[in-house]
Each structure stands twice: as structure tokens, then as C-alpha cells.
Design a protein around this motif. Structure first.
Motif, short mmCIF file in Angstrom:
data_model
loop_
_atom_site.label_atom_id
_atom_site.label_comp_id
_atom_site.label_asym_id
_atom_site.label_seq_id
_atom_site.Cartn_x
_atom_site.Cartn_y
_atom_site.Cartn_z
N ARG B 5 0.83 -1.20 0.00
CA ARG B 5 0.00 0.00 0.00
C ARG B 5 0.87 1.26 0.00
O ARG B 5 1.88 1.33 0.68
CB ARG B 5 -0.89 0.02 1.25
N LYS B 6 0.39 2.23 -0.73
CA LYS B 6 1.12 3.49 -0.84
C LYS B 6 1.18 4.20 0.51
O LYS B 6 2.18 4.83 0.85
CB LYS B 6 0.46 4.41 -1.88
N VAL B 7 0.12 4.13 1.28
CA VAL B 7 0.08 4.77 2.60
C VAL B 7 -0.40 3.74 3.61
O VAL B 7 -1.58 3.64 3.90
CB VAL B 7 -0.90 5.97 2.60
N ALA B 12 -4.63 6.11 7.91
CA ALA B 12 -5.06 6.48 6.56
C ALA B 12 -6.37 5.80 6.21
O ALA B 12 -7.22 6.38 5.53
CB ALA B 12 -3.98 6.11 5.55
N LEU B 13 -6.55 4.60 6.68
CA LEU B 13 -7.79 3.88 6.37
C LEU B 13 -9.00 4.60 6.95
O LEU B 13 -10.02 4.79 6.27
CB LEU B 13 -7.73 2.45 6.92
N ALA B 57 -2.85 12.68 -0.13
CA ALA B 57 -2.99 13.63 -1.23
C ALA B 57 -1.93 13.36 -2.29
O ALA B 57 -2.21 13.30 -3.49
CB ALA B 57 -2.88 15.06 -0.71
N LYS B 58 -0.70 13.14 -1.83
CA LYS B 58 0.39 12.88 -2.77
C LYS B 58 0.11 11.62 -3.58
O LYS B 58 0.47 11.52 -4.74
CB LYS B 58 1.71 12.75 -1.99
N GLU B 88 -9.15 2.24 -3.26
CA GLU B 88 -8.14 1.84 -2.28
C GLU B 88 -8.81 1.50 -0.95
O GLU B 88 -8.48 0.50 -0.31
CB GLU B 88 -7.13 2.97 -2.09
N PHE B 89 -9.71 2.36 -0.55
CA PHE B 89 -10.37 2.14 0.74
C PHE B 89 -11.05 0.78 0.81
O PHE B 89 -10.81 -0.01 1.72
CB PHE B 89 -11.39 3.25 1.02
#
Lengths: 198, 198
Positions: B5-7, B12-13, B57-58, B88-89
Motif C-alpha cells: 500500500r502506498k500509505v 489512513a484507512l 494527497a500525494k 483503495e479504501f
DNA sequence: TCTATCATGTAACCAGTTACATGATTTT
DNA sequence: AAAATCATGTAACTGGTTACATGATAGA
């Protein structure tokens, strides 16, 4: 004002544990961690090991004793535990045993968002988890069994038994939960609340 | 080759979860996390919230929608979720529900070092833990009860029930363990192995 | 009006992970 | 003797935490 540990990484605790028995160099430490299976219960990589060793040294809990070179291999620095390191170790271990820490299992977060999934899908996913957990339980049981058969004393398997107990409890919980999610009242109220969004 | 995962931060989730319902600015997000009690199951600080929002955001999972200023307060940037953020979520949530993650509870590490404590002391410490757990269980039960009484639906309390189930299972485990530690054979063999070191 | 606390965020620091380096041994 | 893998470590990057900043409102 409880002073927080100078090197809070749990890896530091097991490093102190090993060094409390004999001086070792980092690479050998890594080998023993892996060999003893302790690496199943901490986040261990060689890099973080070197980092932690460095932090412990900086904090005065361990000290470089000598640097040896064998053949043309890179130099290896042997570390030994210090008096304050021994104190830190025992105090830390006692605290960990006596006081439950706040842990943050990811599954708890997922559960807190479960209402965002359609009940039917949630049940399916939870059943997959049930299967995966069952497999994991089998594996752990086997591991414990084999270790015990080959003469490992029970005290060196407690952590596996603990893991087992937790996994089994989760299984029970899952079964109850999938039951609740099948309740028609819940399904109806979910559809009223979220049904329009899908 | 599973892309990670990116984050990966669990915070973040939940940010994605809230933004999937409506655009919000970070500060308001923080308020809701605290208000909903979800901050009991993740590591949350305001700073990491801002960091995570920035990372999201990035990564293109959320986007700044507008910047508003109210009176002389600092500016607040309102973020909304994007399409890929929504994907993603849900993918992430499904994965978390369906697949058990490796967790690393500190207590497991402590248990793996339990042989270094005198059996008698180990029992004492475990009893302290037992007491502490009992208290925690009472508190959680009360919290769940009161929430339910004030109309919160059970689905929004599952994570607390999960926590409860785990705590209760640990209690049982502790009782068994203290029993084993009292075994005369174990005490004798501990003294032979470590007795000289104390 | 002085002090405390809220509202909101930035910046600096430190920990942890991923990627890289390089000679020694073993395998084919 | 070439290729693969082991042994051992360093360096660069990135994520997360702690500390700091600053105007606004509320309480004494």
C-alpha cells in the motif's frame, strides 16, 4: 512523569536478553534470534538490529568489548551488557509481564468500519478469515507439537501457546459475529442506511 | 509481487472512511476520530494525521477541494476523496477483514523471555497482570453497556466486543500459565539452570 | 485584564526500512 | 571457473513523533 524507555523497540529487549547471557556480535545475535524462533514475535531485520545495537550502546546499556576480524570477513564488534543494561532489562521485562500495554491490532480498525460493507459481503470476508485462522492454528499446533516432541521444554513454547489461545478466541468471536450479521433486522437497517450508495 | 500500500498507516484507512462520506478538513477529521472513539484502536496524534493526509494527497487518494478561512483562524484545507481513493479504501478494508495480519503483541515477547525470571516472581507479576486485565474488562463492559443503553447500535460496538473477547481469553490463558509455573518440577529445573545466577 | 485553554498548524528531529556494497564460500 | 549464495555491514530515504508557534476565545 514516567520516564519513557531510552530504546523502546522490543527488539532491544531481546538483544539485552541474549547479551545478559554472553557477549556477542550483531550478526551472531541475528542468527540466534532466527534460530530460536523469537523472530516470529518481533519485527526483526538485520538493519534494525544494527540500529538497535547502536542505540543501546549510545544509551550505555551495552558496550563494545572488542573488534575481531576473521579471515577477510568484515570486522565484527562484540558487545557486552553493562550494569545499567541489566537493570533496564529486568525492569522492562517485569513491566511487560505485569502491565498490559495498549496494542493496536489492525483487525480492530477493520471491525470499527465493518458497517460500511454490505452484510452479505462482510459475512463472506469473515468466512475467509475463519479459514485462514484455522490453517494458522493447525500450523502453530504442529510447530508446538514437533518442538515438544524433540525435547524443547514447555517454558520455551509459552509464547506459541499464547498465540494459539488468542487465535482460538478469535475464531469463536468470528462465529458469533457472522451470526449477528445474518440477522434480518440488521440487513434491513443496513439497506435503509447505506443501500442507496452502492 | 504484491504491491504494498502506498500509505500503509492504519490511520489512513479511517481517514479514507470518513472522507468517503463527506469532504472535511484535517482538524475536523481529528475531532470526529476522537468523538467516535475510533482513536482507541489506532495510534492517533494530530501531527500524524496531518502527515497521513499529506501522503494520501500525494498518492492521489484524496484531493484538496478548497481552502477556507474563518475569522482570524488559520486557514483550513478541505479534502475530498477521489475515485482511486474509494477503490483503495474498499480493497484495503476487505483485505483487512479477510486476511489475518501478523501482529506483534509485546506480551508475546515478554513470554518468550519468561524463563529468565524466577518462577515465584513470574507468578507474582502475572497476577498483577491478571488484576489489571480484570479492571480493563470491567471498564470496557461498562463502556459497551452505556453506549448500547444510549442507543448506539451493536454494529458500532463490534470492535469493543472483539477487544473484550481477546482480553477474556488472555485471562484464561494467564490462569493456566500461573498454574504451570507453580509446578514443583519446573521450579526445581529452573533453580538448577538459573538459580546460581541470582 | 490576566491566564488558561482551544483551534490550527509547522518544523525539527529521530527511528526504521529499503536499497546498496563487497569479499568469501559453495555449487554446477 | 562462472554463478549463486552467504556473511557482514553501510548509506540513503521516508515515516512518525516531539516540540514549537500563534492568534482566538473563555473563565477568574
Amino acid at each position: 512523569m514516567e520516564r519513557r524507555r531510552k530504546v523502546p523497540n522490543p527488539l532491544a529487549l531481546v538483544v539485552l536478553a541474549w547479551l545478559s547471557m554472553q557477549p556477542l556480535h550483531p550478526y551472531e545475535l541475528g542468527r540466534r534470534l532466527q534460530g530460536s524462533g523469537q523472530d516470529r514475535h518481533i519485527k526483526y531485520t538485520r538493519s534494525s538490529l544494527y540500529m538497535v545495537v547502536e542505540q543501546l550502546a549510545k544509551a550505555g546499556f551495552i558496550a563494545a568489548r572488542e573488534t575481531v576480524r576473521e579471515g577477510q570477513r568484515p570486522e565484527r564488534t562484540v558487545y557486552e551488557i553493562t550494569g545499567s543494561g541489566r537493570d533496564e532489562f529486568y525492569e522492562w521485562l517485569r513491566e511487560l509481564v505485569a502491565q498490559p500495554r495498549e496494542e493496536y491490532p489492525q483487525f480492530a480498525v477493520a471491525l470499527s468500519l465493518l458497517s460500511l460493507l454490505a452484510p452479505r459481503e462482510a459475512v463472506d470476508l469473515l468466512q475467509k478469515r475463519h479459514t485462514a485462522l484455522t490453517v494458522k492454528i493447525q500450523e502453530t499446533r504442529k510447530l508446538v507439537q514437533e518442538a515438544a516432541d524433540s525435547g524443547v521444554r514447555w517454558i520455551f513454547l509459552v509464547e506459541e501457546r499464547y498465540a494459539l489461545a488468542m487465535l482460538e478466541a478469535e475464531l469463536v468471536f468470528l462465529t458469533e459475529l457472522t451470526g449477528s450479521l445474518g440477522d434480518p433486522d440488521y440487513i434491513k437497517s443496513w439497506q435503509e442506511t447505506f443501500g442507496s450508495l452502492t
